[in-house]
Design a protein around this motif. Structure first.
Motif, PDB file in Angstrom:
ATOM      1  N   GLN A   1      -2.115  38.006  80.096  1.00  8.58           N
ATOM      2  CA  GLN A   1      -2.804  36.336  80.496  1.00  8.58           C
ATOM      3  C   GLN A   1      -2.493  36.629  82.495  1.00  8.58           C
ATOM      4  O   GLN A   1      -3.217  36.341  83.013  1.00  8.58           O
ATOM      5  CB  GLN A   1      -1.035  36.033  80.170  1.00  8.58           C
ATOM      6  CG  GLN A   1      -0.740  34.476  81.283  1.00  8.58           C
ATOM      7  CD  GLN A   1      -0.127  33.430  80.484  1.00  8.58           C
ATOM      8  OE1 GLN A   1      -0.246  33.154  79.361  1.00  8.58           O
ATOM      9  NE2 GLN A   1       1.497  33.713  81.059  1.00  8.58           N
TER      10      GLN A   1
ATOM     11  N   TYR B   1      -9.482  23.477  84.898  1.00  9.45           N
ATOM     12  CA  TYR B   1      -7.804  23.012  84.904  1.00  9.45           C
ATOM     13  C   TYR B   1      -7.987  22.529  83.698  1.00  9.45           C
ATOM     14  O   TYR B   1      -7.129  22.149  82.445  1.00  9.45           O
ATOM     15  CB  TYR B   1      -7.607  21.537  85.554  1.00  9.45           C
ATOM     16  CG  TYR B   1      -7.387  22.247  87.321  1.00  9.45           C
ATOM     17  CD1 TYR B   1      -5.620  22.447  86.936  1.00  9.45           C
ATOM     18  CD2 TYR B   1      -7.454  23.204  87.903  1.00  9.45           C
ATOM     19  CE1 TYR B   1      -4.986  23.046  88.624  1.00  9.45           C
ATOM     20  CE2 TYR B   1      -7.310  23.612  89.345  1.00  9.45           C
ATOM     21  CZ  TYR B   1      -5.698  23.582  89.270  1.00  9.45           C
ATOM     22  OH  TYR B   1      -5.286  24.217  90.194  1.00  9.45           O
TER      23      TYR B   1
ATOM     24  N   GLY C   1      -5.667  35.288  85.167  1.00 10.53           N
ATOM     25  CA  GLY C   1      -4.616  34.933  86.379  1.00 10.53           C
ATOM     26  C   GLY C   1      -5.624  35.496  87.835  1.00 10.53           C
ATOM     27  O   GLY C   1      -6.154  34.255  87.814  1.00 10.53           O
TER      28      GLY C   1
ATOM     29  N   HIS D   1       6.438  32.936  80.728  1.00 10.14           N
ATOM     30  CA  HIS D   1       6.361  32.195  79.733  1.00 10.14           C
ATOM     31  C   HIS D   1       4.568  32.788  79.293  1.00 10.14           C
ATOM     32  O   HIS D   1       3.671  32.715  79.890  1.00 10.14           O
ATOM     33  CB  HIS D   1       6.942  31.336  78.564  1.00 10.14           C
ATOM     34  CG  HIS D   1       6.210  30.318  79.026  1.00 10.14           C
ATOM     35  ND1 HIS D   1       6.571  29.967  80.697  1.00 10.14           N
ATOM     36  CD2 HIS D   1       4.902  28.973  78.322  1.00 10.14           C
ATOM     37  CE1 HIS D   1       6.074  28.551  80.842  1.00 10.14           C
ATOM     38  NE2 HIS D   1       5.307  28.039  79.285  1.00 10.14           N
ATOM     39  N   GLU D   2       4.382  32.608  78.099  1.00  8.65           N
ATOM     40  CA  GLU D   2       3.094  32.679  77.661  1.00  8.65           C
ATOM     41  C   GLU D   2       3.165  31.767  77.516  1.00  8.65           C
ATOM     42  O   GLU D   2       2.922  30.706  76.389  1.00  8.65           O
ATOM     43  CB  GLU D   2       2.936  33.769  75.927  1.00  8.65           C
ATOM     44  CG  GLU D   2       1.278  33.419  75.436  1.00  8.65           C
ATOM     45  CD  GLU D   2       1.126  34.398  73.974  1.00  8.65           C
ATOM     46  OE1 GLU D   2       0.191  34.790  73.485  1.00  8.65           O
ATOM     47  OE2 GLU D   2       2.375  34.724  73.635  1.00  8.65           O
ATOM     48  N   LEU D   3       1.301  31.399  77.667  1.00  8.85           N
ATOM     49  CA  LEU D   3       0.719  29.953  77.711  1.00  8.85           C
ATOM     50  C   LEU D   3      -0.389  30.148  76.839  1.00  8.85           C
ATOM     51  O   LEU D   3      -0.555  27.945  76.597  1.00  8.85           O
ATOM     52  CB  LEU D   3       0.428  29.619  79.585  1.00  8.85           C
ATOM     53  CG  LEU D   3       1.031  30.252  80.543  1.00  8.85           C
ATOM     54  CD1 LEU D   3       0.412  29.552  81.293  1.00  8.85           C
ATOM     55  CD2 LEU D   3       1.532  28.804  81.020  1.00  8.85           C
ATOM     56  N   TYR D   4      -0.567  30.878  76.411  1.00  5.27           N
ATOM     57  CA  TYR D   4      -1.917  30.725  75.843  1.00  5.27           C
ATOM     58  C   TYR D   4      -1.988  31.556  74.263  1.00  5.27           C
ATOM     59  O   TYR D   4      -2.245  32.612  74.202  1.00  5.27           O
ATOM     60  CB  TYR D   4      -3.467  31.033  76.011  1.00  5.27           C
ATOM     61  CG  TYR D   4      -3.837  30.151  77.275  1.00  5.27           C
ATOM     62  CD1 TYR D   4      -3.859  28.683  77.733  1.00  5.27           C
ATOM     63  CD2 TYR D   4      -3.308  30.809  78.830  1.00  5.27           C
ATOM     64  CE1 TYR D   4      -3.894  27.525  79.133  1.00  5.27           C
ATOM     65  CE2 TYR D   4      -3.279  30.331  79.825  1.00  5.27           C
ATOM     66  CZ  TYR D   4      -4.082  28.706  79.966  1.00  5.27           C
ATOM     67  OH  TYR D   4      -4.267  27.759  81.154  1.00  5.27           O
TER      68      TYR D   4
ATOM     69  N   SER E   1       3.122  33.170  85.749  1.00  7.95           N
ATOM     70  CA  SER E   1       4.151  32.516  84.629  1.00  7.95           C
ATOM     71  C   SER E   1       5.161  33.380  83.975  1.00  7.95           C
ATOM     72  O   SER E   1       4.958  34.359  83.209  1.00  7.95           O
ATOM     73  CB  SER E   1       2.860  32.045  83.950  1.00  7.95           C
ATOM     74  OG  SER E   1       3.806  30.853  82.180  1.00  7.95           O
TER      75      SER E   1
ATOM     76  N   ILE F   1      -1.042  31.033  86.303  1.00 12.62           N
ATOM     77  CA  ILE F   1      -1.137  31.724  85.247  1.00 12.62           C
ATOM     78  C   ILE F   1      -0.142  33.132  85.884  1.00 12.62           C
ATOM     79  O   ILE F   1      -0.163  33.311  84.895  1.00 12.62           O
ATOM     80  CB  ILE F   1      -2.576  31.796  85.032  1.00 12.62           C
ATOM     81  CG1 ILE F   1      -3.385  29.723  84.905  1.00 12.62           C
ATOM     82  CG2 ILE F   1      -2.717  33.179  83.404  1.00 12.62           C
ATOM     83  CD1 ILE F   1      -4.261  30.091  84.775  1.00 12.62           C
TER      84      ILE F   1
ATOM     85  N   HIS G   1      -6.563  24.115  74.761  1.00 16.66           N
ATOM     86  CA  HIS G   1      -7.506  25.855  75.237  1.00 16.66           C
ATOM     87  C   HIS G   1      -7.213  26.116  73.560  1.00 16.66           C
ATOM     88  O   HIS G   1      -8.273  27.009  73.179  1.00 16.66           O
ATOM     89  CB  HIS G   1      -6.984  26.567  76.262  1.00 16.66           C
ATOM     90  CG  HIS G   1      -7.214  27.913  76.186  1.00 16.66           C
ATOM     91  ND1 HIS G   1      -9.165  27.986  76.558  1.00 16.66           N
ATOM     92  CD2 HIS G   1      -7.187  29.011  75.573  1.00 16.66           C
ATOM     93  CE1 HIS G   1      -9.204  29.303  76.968  1.00 16.66           C
ATOM     94  NE2 HIS G   1      -7.851  29.708  75.888  1.00 16.66           N
TER      95      HIS G   1
ATOM     96  N   LEU H   1      -5.863  23.472  79.999  1.00 12.30           N
ATOM     97  CA  LEU H   1      -4.446  23.554  79.422  1.00 12.30           C
ATOM     98  C   LEU H   1      -4.130  23.928  78.228  1.00 12.30           C
ATOM     99  O   LEU H   1      -4.996  23.615  77.023  1.00 12.30           O
ATOM    100  CB  LEU H   1      -4.735  21.395  79.272  1.00 12.30           C
ATOM    101  CG  LEU H   1      -4.947  20.710  81.144  1.00 12.30           C
ATOM    102  CD1 LEU H   1      -5.360  18.913  80.590  1.00 12.30           C
ATOM    103  CD2 LEU H   1      -3.175  20.755  81.617  1.00 12.30           C
ATOM    104  N   SER H   2      -2.959  24.503  78.370  1.00  9.27           N
ATOM    105  CA  SER H   2      -2.152  24.827  76.471  1.00  9.27           C
ATOM    106  C   SER H   2      -2.853  24.435  75.748  1.00  9.27           C
ATOM    107  O   SER H   2      -3.175  25.089  74.636  1.00  9.27           O
ATOM    108  CB  SER H   2      -0.878  24.666  76.771  1.00  9.27           C
ATOM    109  OG  SER H   2      -0.860  26.030  77.825  1.00  9.27           O
TER     110      SER H   2
END
Length: 294
Positions: A235, A138, A239, A213-216, A211, A208, A146, A142-143
């Motif tokens: 993504q 985790y 996930g 939207h783009e997290l990374y 989601s 993930i 990361h 975290l965005s």
């Protein structure tokens, strides 16, 4: 293209080379003395080679430029590699591979220091072990964390090594085939802690994957290795790697721990906490009875 080119490091790391070579030499030296079976040897070498490939080859370029490749890397570093190393039970072989004078002069005194023993007691406590195992996944996902870890090469290496070390500690704890003691946990607790690590991995992987939207975005900013793969698809695959293979490794670990539990129970090697007090109480009662007789 020569396939050996892929074994060349993308970024040379003397730490990886020293750690892998030293471990390999010690295990190879101790195999004959500790009488390690072929199956255990294959398990050890597979795990060690998997760690090397995930840490120190040209694949590292793809690990840094695609999210799903990064998750595949951590699946190897945190699950697959440490799992097979722990499954080989290499402790006796590695210990036998260390020269006796070195064990007496350096290894034993260090392991017996109060700091080392207290640290191991903390990190290998069942609750702490589960929290660390899942918590590290985790934390590094975290965005904001990361984003920085993928840009700073020092933090990137800390991230990877933390996954390796924690994976080795966790799977060593879970896959221990001995009764307790000398194992740190009873077979039942070993089954429970690995099962406890499954739901958080499923939840994170599902979050993930679903989601919207783009997290990374760091991968889009730095440039992607596979331009034909959209950021959201990348993504989603990442996930799934957290969700399914990671959880399945924990299920396999739970089954192996359960097998050890049944084997130890069948051989009568499990301690029965209910019988011990009864046995201790009976002699006292038998000694007191004659004194109380008229």
């Amino acid at each position: 293209m020569n396939l050996l080119v892929w074994l060349e490091p993308w970024e040379f790391s003397p730490t990886v080379v020293v750690a892998v070579v030293l471990t390999a030499v010690l295990f190879a030296r101790g195999v004959s003395k500790a009488k390690v079976s072929i199956a255990r040897q294959l398990s050890f070498w597979f795990g060690l080679i998997a760690l090397y490939v995930a840490l120190h080859t040209r694949l590292d370029y793809f690990f840094e430029h695609e999210f799903f490749m990064h998750r595949a890397q951590h699946l190897v570093l945190h699950h697959l590699g440490p799992f097979f190393i722990a499954l080989s039970y290499p402790g006796a072989a590695i210990r036998a591979g260390i020269p006796f004078s070195w064990r007496q002069r350096f290894v034993r005194p260090v392991l017996q220091t109060r700091v080392v023993r207290a640290t191991l007691d903390v990190v290998m406590h069942p609750v702490v072990a589960v929290v660390l195992f899942v918590g590290l996944i985790y934390f590094w996902l975290l965005s904001p964390v990361h984003f920085v870890a993928m840009l700073d090469w020092r933090l990137y290496r800390v991230m990877n090594w933390s996954m390796v070390i924690d994976g080795l500690l966790f799977w060593w704890l879970v896959l221990d085939s001995r009764a307790a003691p000398p194992a740190r946990l009873s077979p039942g607790r070993r089954v429970l802690i690995v099962i406890a690590a499954i739901p958080p991995q499923i939840l994170l992987g599902a979050f993930i994957f679903f989601s919207s939207h783009e997290l990374y975005p760091v991968y889009s900013i730095c440039g992607r290795a596979f331009t034909w793969l959209s950021p959201m698809r990348d993504q989603q695959i990442g996930g799934l790697l957290v969700w399914i293979p990671g959880s399945m490794m924990s299920v396999i670990g739970a089954l192996i721990a359960l097998r050890h539990w049944m084997r130890l129970s069948g051989r009568g090697r499990l301690r029965d906490g209910r019988k011990a007090p009864a046995k201790a109480a009976n002699p006292a009662h038998s000694r007191a009875s004659p004194a109380g007789q008229p």
